[in-house]
Write a protein that holds these residues in place. Structure first.
Motif, PDB file in Angstrom:
ATOM      1  N   LYS A  22      43.456  52.140  80.288  1.00  0.00           N
ATOM      2  CA  LYS A  22      43.704  50.743  79.915  1.00  0.00           C
ATOM      3  C   LYS A  22      42.435  49.892  79.933  1.00  0.00           C
ATOM      4  O   LYS A  22      42.240  49.053  79.044  1.00  0.00           O
ATOM      5  CB  LYS A  22      44.777  50.126  80.808  1.00  0.00           C
ATOM      6  N   ARG A  27      39.791  44.215  77.896  1.00  0.00           N
ATOM      7  CA  ARG A  27      40.473  43.247  78.763  1.00  0.00           C
ATOM      8  C   ARG A  27      40.422  41.872  78.107  1.00  0.00           C
ATOM      9  O   ARG A  27      39.342  41.341  77.826  1.00  0.00           O
ATOM     10  CB  ARG A  27      39.800  43.230  80.131  1.00  0.00           C
ATOM     11  N   ARG A  46      50.964  38.254  74.022  1.00  0.00           N
ATOM     12  CA  ARG A  46      51.768  39.391  73.563  1.00  0.00           C
ATOM     13  C   ARG A  46      51.145  40.020  72.324  1.00  0.00           C
ATOM     14  O   ARG A  46      51.120  41.247  72.176  1.00  0.00           O
ATOM     15  CB  ARG A  46      53.201  38.952  73.281  1.00  0.00           C
ATOM     16  N   LEU A  49      48.207  42.152  73.318  1.00  0.00           N
ATOM     17  CA  LEU A  49      48.652  43.419  73.891  1.00  0.00           C
ATOM     18  C   LEU A  49      49.138  44.363  72.800  1.00  0.00           C
ATOM     19  O   LEU A  49      48.802  45.567  72.797  1.00  0.00           O
ATOM     20  CB  LEU A  49      49.771  43.141  74.887  1.00  0.00           C
ATOM     21  N   ARG A  50      49.907  43.857  71.849  1.00  0.00           N
ATOM     22  CA  ARG A  50      50.435  44.681  70.762  1.00  0.00           C
ATOM     23  C   ARG A  50      49.332  45.226  69.853  1.00  0.00           C
ATOM     24  O   ARG A  50      49.463  46.327  69.306  1.00  0.00           O
ATOM     25  CB  ARG A  50      51.419  43.871  69.923  1.00  0.00           C
ATOM     26  N   VAL A  55      44.436  45.591  78.772  1.00  0.00           N
ATOM     27  CA  VAL A  55      44.848  44.694  79.848  1.00  0.00           C
ATOM     28  C   VAL A  55      44.810  43.277  79.306  1.00  0.00           C
ATOM     29  O   VAL A  55      43.794  42.839  78.769  1.00  0.00           O
ATOM     30  CB  VAL A  55      43.907  44.796  81.077  1.00  0.00           C
ATOM     31  N   VAL A  56      45.911  42.553  79.437  1.00  0.00           N
ATOM     32  CA  VAL A  56      45.974  41.162  78.985  1.00  0.00           C
ATOM     33  C   VAL A  56      46.454  40.308  80.145  1.00  0.00           C
ATOM     34  O   VAL A  56      47.440  40.627  80.809  1.00  0.00           O
ATOM     35  CB  VAL A  56      46.904  40.990  77.768  1.00  0.00           C
ATOM     36  N   ALA A  74      54.396  43.123  80.915  1.00  0.00           N
ATOM     37  CA  ALA A  74      53.127  43.846  80.988  1.00  0.00           C
ATOM     38  C   ALA A  74      51.932  42.908  81.063  1.00  0.00           C
ATOM     39  O   ALA A  74      50.866  43.276  81.570  1.00  0.00           O
ATOM     40  CB  ALA A  74      52.985  44.771  79.779  1.00  0.00           C
ATOM     41  N   VAL A  75      52.070  41.698  80.526  1.00  0.00           N
ATOM     42  CA  VAL A  75      51.004  40.698  80.620  1.00  0.00           C
ATOM     43  C   VAL A  75      50.923  40.209  82.060  1.00  0.00           C
ATOM     44  O   VAL A  75      51.942  39.932  82.701  1.00  0.00           O
ATOM     45  CB  VAL A  75      51.273  39.522  79.664  1.00  0.00           C
ATOM     46  N   GLY A 224      42.485  40.288  70.794  1.00  0.00           N
ATOM     47  CA  GLY A 224      42.800  41.646  71.214  1.00  0.00           C
ATOM     48  C   GLY A 224      41.883  42.683  70.593  1.00  0.00           C
ATOM     49  O   GLY A 224      41.485  43.654  71.250  1.00  0.00           O
TER      50      GLY A 224
END
Length: 275
Positions: A22, A27, A46, A49-50, A55-56, A74-75, A224
């Protein structure tokens, strides 16, 4: 099409290697507004992350913690109480998004300045742009070529008054040179300009994106990809194209919350074509 082709970013897409973990995937930080204005940051996080960031983390004022915590999974979440604390909280991050519903106030201005000194690549959007309307040179002075500004035409006019009279492409190119950063001038044909003169016009825009929050999703997508060490100009071009394809895949009735959930479908198609 003017300047760089929109499609040549595909070779630079950061697909994970077999031994990826990850932190190797980047990050990303996203700065939230106050407790009543957290949705934009959650959309951006989100999307980041997608799009593949490993890592967010949402960084928020203390009063927003209780609002955001039940709405994320997950965030991750870190509160901060000052610009100095924000700069400390992003230590080790590769990219940070600031501006979506951040508030047009002195705190946002101080937060942008603090983040600019951290070494993280910045995506400055929405309130992070408007707050410098009377002091654009103060913003440009702290940016570098890895940073990205994502204005719609109204925000662009606030930072670069009169420049759109030259036409959108010429205006974006001049703005990138003036700011010393990548400019994403949003619209039906979004223009991406780099301070070194590179310019591309996106041709796959769709009207379904004309709804609140889609710009926040785009900012998170750009961030991201930048967190995954993609060149900022390429990250912006890729995110703009993928953003529109995700909207096209959903079609009528699209709201911003739908966009991150369409990204796996678009990414899977790109991945299969590139293998």
């Amino acid at each position: 099409m003017t300047g760089a082709p929109m499609s040549d970013w595909r070779a630079a897409l950061p697909w994970p290697a077999g031994d990826a973990h990850k932190h190797a995937r980047g990050r990303l930080g996203v700065v939230s507004g106050k407790a009543s204005q957290t949705g934009a940051a959650r959309l951006a996080a989100r999307a980041g992350l997608r799009i593949g960031a490993g890592v967010v983390r949402i960084l928020c004022p203390p009063d927003a913690t209780a609002v955001i915590a039940p709405a994320i999974e997950a965030v991750m979440l870190t509160p901060f109480g000052s610009a100095e604390a924000l700069a400390e909280a992003v230590e080790g991050m590769d990219a940070v998004v600031i501006g979506p519903a951040a508030g047009v106030n002195d705190a946002t201005r101080a937060n942008v300045r603090a983040l600019a000194g951290t070494g993280a690549a910045l995506v400055v959007d929405a309130d992070g742009l408007t707050v410098f309307e009377s002091w654009p040179d103060d913003l440009f002075a702290v940016l570098d070529r890895d940073d990205v500004l994502t204005p719609h035409e109204g925000e662009f006019k606030r930072l670069f008054p009169g420049l759109l009279d030259k036409g959108r492409e010429a205006a974006a190119r001049e703005a990138a040179k003036r700011a010393g950063a990548v400019i994403v001038l949003k619209g039906p044909a979004t223009i991406i300009a780099a301070p070194d003169g590179r310019l591309a016009v996106n041709g796959n825009g769709v009207p379904w994106l004309a709804t609140a929050g889609t710009g926040d999703v785009l900012a998170g997508m750009i961030g991201g990809l930048m967190a995954q060490r993609m060149d900022s100009f390429d990250a912006a071009r890729a995110a703009v194209w993928i953003h529109a394809e995700a909207a096209r895949a959903f079609g009528p009735g699209l709201i911003a919350e739908d966009l991150p959930e369409q990204l796996p479908r678009v990414l899977a198609a790109l991945y299969s074509q590139d293998r």
